[in-house]
Each structure stands twice: as C-alpha cells, then as structure tokens.
Design a protein around this motif. Structure first.
Motif, PDB file in Angstrom:
ATOM      1  N   THR A 155       1.939   3.174   2.207  1.00 20.03           N
ATOM      2  CA  THR A 155       2.852   3.324   3.344  1.00 20.03           C
ATOM      3  C   THR A 155       4.017   2.357   3.316  1.00 20.03           C
ATOM      4  O   THR A 155       5.030   2.594   3.958  1.00 20.03           O
ATOM      5  N   PRO A 207       7.886  -0.047   6.358  1.00 17.13           N
ATOM      6  CA  PRO A 207       7.690   1.226   5.650  1.00 17.13           C
ATOM      7  C   PRO A 207       8.684   1.337   4.486  1.00 17.13           C
ATOM      8  O   PRO A 207       9.772   0.767   4.522  1.00 17.13           O
ATOM      9  N   TRP A 208       8.288   2.077   3.455  1.00 13.26           N
ATOM     10  CA  TRP A 208       9.141   2.197   2.267  1.00 13.26           C
ATOM     11  C   TRP A 208      10.577   2.608   2.580  1.00 13.26           C
ATOM     12  O   TRP A 208      11.511   2.055   1.996  1.00 13.26           O
ATOM     13  N   ASP A 257       0.868  -1.174   0.000  1.00 12.27           N
ATOM     14  CA  ASP A 257       0.000   0.000   0.000  1.00 12.27           C
ATOM     15  C   ASP A 257       0.909   1.230   0.000  1.00 12.27           C
ATOM     16  O   ASP A 257       2.132   1.093   0.009  1.00 12.27           O
TER      17      ASP A 257
END
Length: 141
Positions: free
Chosen positions: A71, A86-87, A69
């Motif tokens: 995030t 998280p990315w 997604d």
C-alpha cells in the motif's frame, strides 16, 4: 534485483540506543567529577545527559523508522508516531550525498509533496542507497 517481501522494515541498530545511554551515564559521571561544587556545571551535565537519554528512549520505543508494504510506506512521525504514505503520494525517492570535512554523508529523502522525510544510515541500519533501491523496486511493482 530480487523481489521484495510483502513487508520490509528498517530500524535503528540495537547498539545505537545502548551507546547513547552509556554516553548519558558518562556525562553524569564527568559532571560529578569535574563540577568542583559548581551547580551550573553539574546542571549542564545533567541536562545534556537527559537529552541524550531521551534520544535513546525514542530509539527503544520506536526502533522502526521506515516500513514498506504493497500500500505504500510507513514513516516515523514526531517522537514515536507513524504515518502511512500511499504510493501515489510519493513524488520522489532520492539519496542526497554531501562531502563534509573529508567524509561523505548520505541521507535517504522521501518526497511526499507536502512533506519531506529524511533518514540516515543510523535510522535505517544500512546504507540509504540500498534502501532507496528497494523502495524504488517496491514502488514499481
């Protein structure tokens, strides 16, 4: 490449837990058939069937192995837990290919610095290369 949806999931194919459960039943049947009264043979067949059934239960409880997604990525953790990556924590998304016995196996590798997450075609329901391409596109956007 087309723009990805806000959330995408990859899961174990539905046929896989069914095959594992059928294999567990087959192991029990073979154990009963060929044990010849030997409790050790029967116990080994039951133990192997229980392990295979436990593996199938995991596929039924937590079929989604990977989700993306805006995030970041959500990966399976432990037996049926989840972990959000998280990315910024993701250092690399690669596909490892290895020839073995005339066949080539592919594994999606997600390197998150302190942890490495591996997914096969059977975890994702599609080829690791396709998933890697989608994840790289999501990471760039």
């Amino acid at each position: 490449m087309d723009e990805i949806s806000p959330e995408r999931q990859w899961r174990v194919p539905a046929s896989l837990p069914a095959a594992k459960l059928a294999g567990a039943v087959l192991l029990i049947a073979l154990g009963l058939l060929f044990a010849d009264g030997d409790p050790v043979r029967l116990a080994l067949a039951v133990l192997a069937a229980a392990a295979l059934a436990g593996w199938a239960v995991r596929d039924l409880i937590a079929p989604v192995r990977l989700a993306v997604d805006p995030t970041g990525l959500t990966v399976i953790r432990g037996f049926a837990g989840r972990r959000l990556l998280p990315w910024p924590a993701i250092e690399a998304i690669t596909v490892d290919r290895r020839p073995r016995l005339g066949l080539t196996s592919e594994v999606l590798e997600i390197d998150a610095g302190e942890s490495l997450h591996l997914f096969s075609r059977y975890d994702l329901g599609t080829t690791p290369e396709e998933v890697a391409a989608e994840l790289r596109a999501a990471q760039r956007s």
